[in-house]
Motif scaffolding. Sequence first.
Motif, PDB file in Angstrom:
ATOM      1  N   TYR A   1       0.600  -1.394  -0.561  1.00 31.94           N
ATOM      2  CA  TYR A   1       0.126   0.188  -0.061  1.00 31.94           C
ATOM      3  C   TYR A   1       0.881   1.153  -0.044  1.00 31.94           C
ATOM      4  N   TYR A   2       0.455   2.362  -0.300  1.00 29.29           N
ATOM      5  CA  TYR A   2       0.838   3.501  -0.680  1.00 29.29           C
ATOM      6  C   TYR A   2       0.027   4.491  -1.043  1.00 29.29           C
ATOM      7  N   ASN A   3       0.545   5.869  -0.140  1.00 36.98           N
ATOM      8  CA  ASN A   3      -0.119   7.203  -0.429  1.00 36.98           C
ATOM      9  C   ASN A   3       0.480   8.332  -2.091  1.00 36.98           C
ATOM     10  N   ARG A   4      -0.620   8.468  -2.695  1.00 37.06           N
ATOM     11  CA  ARG A   4       0.053   8.733  -3.885  1.00 37.06           C
ATOM     12  C   ARG A   4      -1.280   9.607  -3.794  1.00 37.06           C
ATOM     13  N   PHE A   5      -0.652  11.437  -3.995  1.00 40.99           N
ATOM     14  CA  PHE A   5      -1.319  12.229  -3.363  1.00 40.99           C
ATOM     15  C   PHE A   5      -3.047  12.019  -2.772  1.00 40.99           C
ATOM     16  N   GLY A   6      -2.639  12.012  -1.201  1.00 41.11           N
ATOM     17  CA  GLY A   6      -3.673  11.704  -0.466  1.00 41.11           C
ATOM     18  C   GLY A   6      -4.790  10.540  -0.879  1.00 41.11           C
ATOM     19  N   ALA A   7      -4.389   9.799  -2.068  1.00 47.39           N
ATOM     20  CA  ALA A   7      -5.549   8.421  -2.001  1.00 47.39           C
ATOM     21  C   ALA A   7      -4.516   7.497  -1.633  1.00 47.39           C
ATOM     22  N   GLN A   8      -5.057   6.539  -1.063  1.00 45.60           N
ATOM     23  CA  GLN A   8      -4.384   5.431  -1.193  1.00 45.60           C
ATOM     24  C   GLN A   8      -4.168   4.008  -2.425  1.00 45.60           C
ATOM     25  N   HIS A   9      -2.832   3.593  -2.274  1.00 48.88           N
ATOM     26  CA  HIS A   9      -3.186   2.879  -3.649  1.00 48.88           C
ATOM     27  C   HIS A   9      -2.453   1.574  -3.064  1.00 48.88           C
ATOM     28  N   LEU A  10      -3.396   0.494  -3.463  1.00 49.54           N
ATOM     29  CA  LEU A  10      -2.668  -0.918  -3.311  1.00 49.54           C
ATOM     30  C   LEU A  10      -1.645  -1.900  -5.185  1.00 49.54           C
ATOM     31  N   MET A  11      -0.404  -2.261  -4.444  1.00 52.87           N
ATOM     32  CA  MET A  11       0.128  -2.447  -6.096  1.00 52.87           C
ATOM     33  C   MET A  11       0.590  -3.913  -5.200  1.00 52.87           C
ATOM     34  N   ARG A  12       0.123  -4.869  -6.349  1.00 52.92           N
ATOM     35  CA  ARG A  12       0.671  -6.239  -6.562  1.00 52.92           C
ATOM     36  C   ARG A  12       1.950  -6.371  -6.968  1.00 52.92           C
ATOM     37  N   ILE A  13       3.015  -6.152  -6.550  1.00 46.23           N
ATOM     38  CA  ILE A  13       4.414  -5.951  -7.284  1.00 46.23           C
ATOM     39  C   ILE A  13       4.857  -7.758  -7.493  1.00 46.23           C
ATOM     40  N   LEU A  14       4.890  -7.807  -8.372  1.00 45.10           N
ATOM     41  CA  LEU A  14       5.485  -9.321  -9.112  1.00 45.10           C
ATOM     42  C   LEU A  14       7.295  -8.980  -9.713  1.00 45.10           C
ATOM     43  N   LYS A  15       7.616 -10.240  -9.601  1.00 47.57           N
ATOM     44  CA  LYS A  15       8.708 -10.320 -11.194  1.00 47.57           C
ATOM     45  C   LYS A  15       8.528 -10.887 -12.373  1.00 47.57           C
ATOM     46  N   ASN A  16       9.927 -10.637 -12.902  1.00 46.06           N
ATOM     47  CA  ASN A  16       9.286 -11.067 -14.297  1.00 46.06           C
ATOM     48  C   ASN A  16       9.502 -12.967 -14.369  1.00 46.06           C
TER      49      ASN A  16
END
Lengths: 777, 233
Positions: A124-139
């Motif tokens: 989870y991280y914040n971007r301009f006040g909104a909370q974003h959720l990113m699933r990160i993957l490797k190749n």
Amino acid sequence: MLFLNAIRSLKKRSFTILLLGLIIILSGFIFVSVHYSINAIKAPSETYFEQYNQEHFNVIMSQILSEEEQDLTESVLSEKLRSLNEVYGQDIDLFNDIITQRTERFMVTYDATHVEARIAKDIYYNRFGAQHLMRILKNSETINQSFIYRGELPKDVHEIALVINYAEANDISIGDTLTLQGHDYKVSGFVFFPDYSLAVLGNEFIINNSTRTLGLLSDAGFERLQGDITVDLAGIFIRDVNRSRYFDAIQEDFILNIALTENTMRSGAIYEELRGGEAMGLLMSLIIASMAIFVVGLMISRILSEQRGAIGILKALGYRNHEIIVPYLMFIVLIALPGLAIGYGLGFLAAEPLKNIYIGIYLLPNSAIEHSLPIFIISIVAPLLTMLVLGYFVIYRLLKVHPIALMHPKVDAPKQWINSPKLKRNTPLLKRLKHAYILRNKPRFMVYITGVLTATILILMSLSMVNVFDRMIDGYQNSIDVNYMGYCDSLGGCPSETQTVDKVIELPHVLLNQTPVTAIGLDPNNHFHPLFEKDENITYRLNQQGIIITKTIALEHKISVGDMVEIGYGTDKTSLKVVGIQEEYGAPKFYVNREALSLVVTRNSTEYYNVVYANEALTGTYIQEVDVQDIVEQAKVLGQLGNVMSYVLIAVSMSLGVIVLMLITSMSLEQYFFDISLFKVIGYTESEIRSIFINTYRLYTVLVYLFAIPITQVSLGLITHYLATQFGMIFPLQLRVIDGIVGLVIALGIYYLAIPIANKKLNRLSLQQAIQIYQST
Amino acid sequence: MVIKLTNVDKIYVNGEIKTNALKAVDLTIESGEFIVVLGPSGSGKSTLLNVLSGLDVPTRGTIEVHDVTISNMSQKELTKFRRDHLGFIFQQYNLLSTLTIKENIALGAHIAKDSFDIDELLEKVGITDQKDKFPHQLSGGQQQRVSIARALIKKPLILFCDEPTGALDESTGKDILKLLNTLNSSYKTTVVLITHNPGIASMADRIIKMNSGSIVDIIVNKDKVQASDIAWS
Ligand SMILES: Nc1ncnc2c1ncn2[C@@H]1O[C@H](COP(=O)(O)OP(=O)(O)OP(=O)(O)O)[C@@H](O)[C@H]1O
Ligand SMILES: [Mg+2]
């Protein structure tokens, strides 16, 4: 001369023809726009799935180690570890060994498959006040290869590739910098991930592509970001087998669930939705087109019967059939061709925006919209030919009549039913007449019924879908006071917290009757998360021996209070009683006493928890902090998109209803012209005449609407059942009383919008002119 | 006096073409009169009747019926007026094919304040036996009787007939005329009848002759003959 005659008869009906044109346009428009937009997605998607070796199925593994695996950790590290995440944190080689063992065992058991592990972290991280959720993957190596369609793969620790939908929604271009957990990442390119990668994110069907996304990182970049890993297996079939039955008996203890891509809501559903959308578009345009074709037939036969005398004389004079027919056929072309061409053109223009709506929700590769000859032929030539053939048939039938018979006016045979003795005894004359005027012309009545029924069913369906997402989350969200959730580091444990918090255990991938669900451990005396069965607070039942399931599970598995269910966690299996059903839709969950769950997880302590729920913002440091309201807002934004689409559908259906009703009343006034003027001459007032010739449509429209209700109910039931069995999604799709009332208002709205023109026409019908026409016939 | 026309003009405008169908017509019709309007085709007979009866409005001039000026009435008022006071018979019988004879007549009774008994009227116009048949099962003369009954059922003050015998043969035509005559004398219904047939004029109280939109002559007929005795042409 004859052609001129045909044109004049057309001119007299210009309003009817205009409406007919609209129907033809609508039919072509729907077919062309749906077909083109879907095909611009379907073909490229299929190629992508093939070429980049996308998974056929996904294996959800237990993140808990088996007994032997735990023994292995003890022998290597001289400490007994319990989860894959812990091993990953302490010894990557050991982790790789365990995963290799699991994949190899899998491929031995299921020898028609090839699988590969896939490691992900959710951050989870914040971007301009909104909370974003990113699933990160490797190749990945062989399965689910990354398709970079702009820029390039992330090469080093400072680079990331993003999904284009997310990038566009957030105004991020290649070369821009993104900050995650304090590290800067340069966007190296746009990558295409299939939807099933997203499916796990929050377990939601609708994913807001602007705040939930996937990121592709280099191995080093991946390691640098903190967060628990989840490992699952992506698999493909390497032999032909019966896929839907192949995994029926799950034999390995580390397997929680195997989901075929085609049965996954976010990926299989793409196909279903594309197929469904295409079929629905085709069906709609066929229904509308057949109405148009019927109307053309009706119109021709009306004109012909008006001119039967003249045609009789022409025949008597020695005109050949085809000489008489050709002008009428020309006239069909004149009416239909512009409508079909406009429908095609508008449909082509609308295909691009329609496609964008699809790919705004689903992440799919797509191509530009292009003209295709077969579609052109199907949408223009085919309906035109049908109309010509039908027109020819109608005319030919009339021309077969002997010229002398043609020159005598045709009498409408009195219809049996309106003169049935029983009806006569019970029903006043004018009432019988009213119904006779509507029902007498059967094809026209059928067009009317079809049009209004189609419109009202679509309207009711749309109404039931308005706010469906809000309904799914609102009831639940309103019942709880949880505004923030903090997810603790599984290795470091939870920080101390100055806010009042509820200690909670969230355990994904627990099996309930063989299906993976999330177990939530709550304290019976918690502050912020009461449980409700209908309106009764049942939080106290957490004291009982048993579990409280959500409505989703209850509906999906047909479980009631008092039933026993099988619960599996890692190697543990136990049978538990359902003591309540929590009023909550969405992802499948069950609630259980936290201390009891703690004992299952730790085997010796009742103190364990891994999440805190709070009402006020948290002060400690967590791996993830979730702002619940923010997520609710995100879901609402998407809900609004759904609502807009429902409203558009309602508006289109309403216009269809209005056009059809206008067309029908206007044709009916044309047919009953003489009768109407007769009533006028006798001294019937305009309102009396309206009540005979027009108002009856209000009654029938309401009747048709009432008939549409059960049809819609049944259809919604089927859709719900289908979504539940095929994809395990529970939508509270049903007609509520309020939908019924709104639908009725809309149905009446159709009537009141359509009727003024007919009334005006009826009032304008000049007596003097009518009498003159009498005199001359 | 029932009807009074003062300086009535009727001009039809069809694009560029203007037809002066009535030119400065003055006419008075007395209560209970049997009037026949004669004139060649296109002379404005039907136009006169339509204007007289409020089916159409004049371009200029005033029309009073029973001291009520109808020439400036709205469509609505005209409808009310027709409904309460007037009956119409046309060359075409204009019966509703899906209704029986009796029901066709009932259509007229339905809107009347005061109406005759249907069976009595059926008897009077001589179609009692046909009452449950449908229009297409009747001869032309019988159908015209039905439309007469439909016009009369609401006890109109004035009966307007535009070529009522135009589609009938001599003997049937005479029967219909006899019927109109009887109704005129027994119910005191004013009758205005339009025809091409000069013979019919001999049964009128007054004969109005028209030519190209004007009344060219009004003849008071002193020797009224019975319908059966007129010379048919
Ligand atoms: N609606 C109309 N528009 C234009 N002209 C009309 C219209 N109705 C009648 N006329 C014209 O007005 C004139 C008088 O017509 P009208 O119908 O009154 O004649 P008529 O005496 O009844 O003839 P007929 O005996 O043939 O019925 C004619 O020249 C006719 O062409
Ligand atoms: Mg005339």
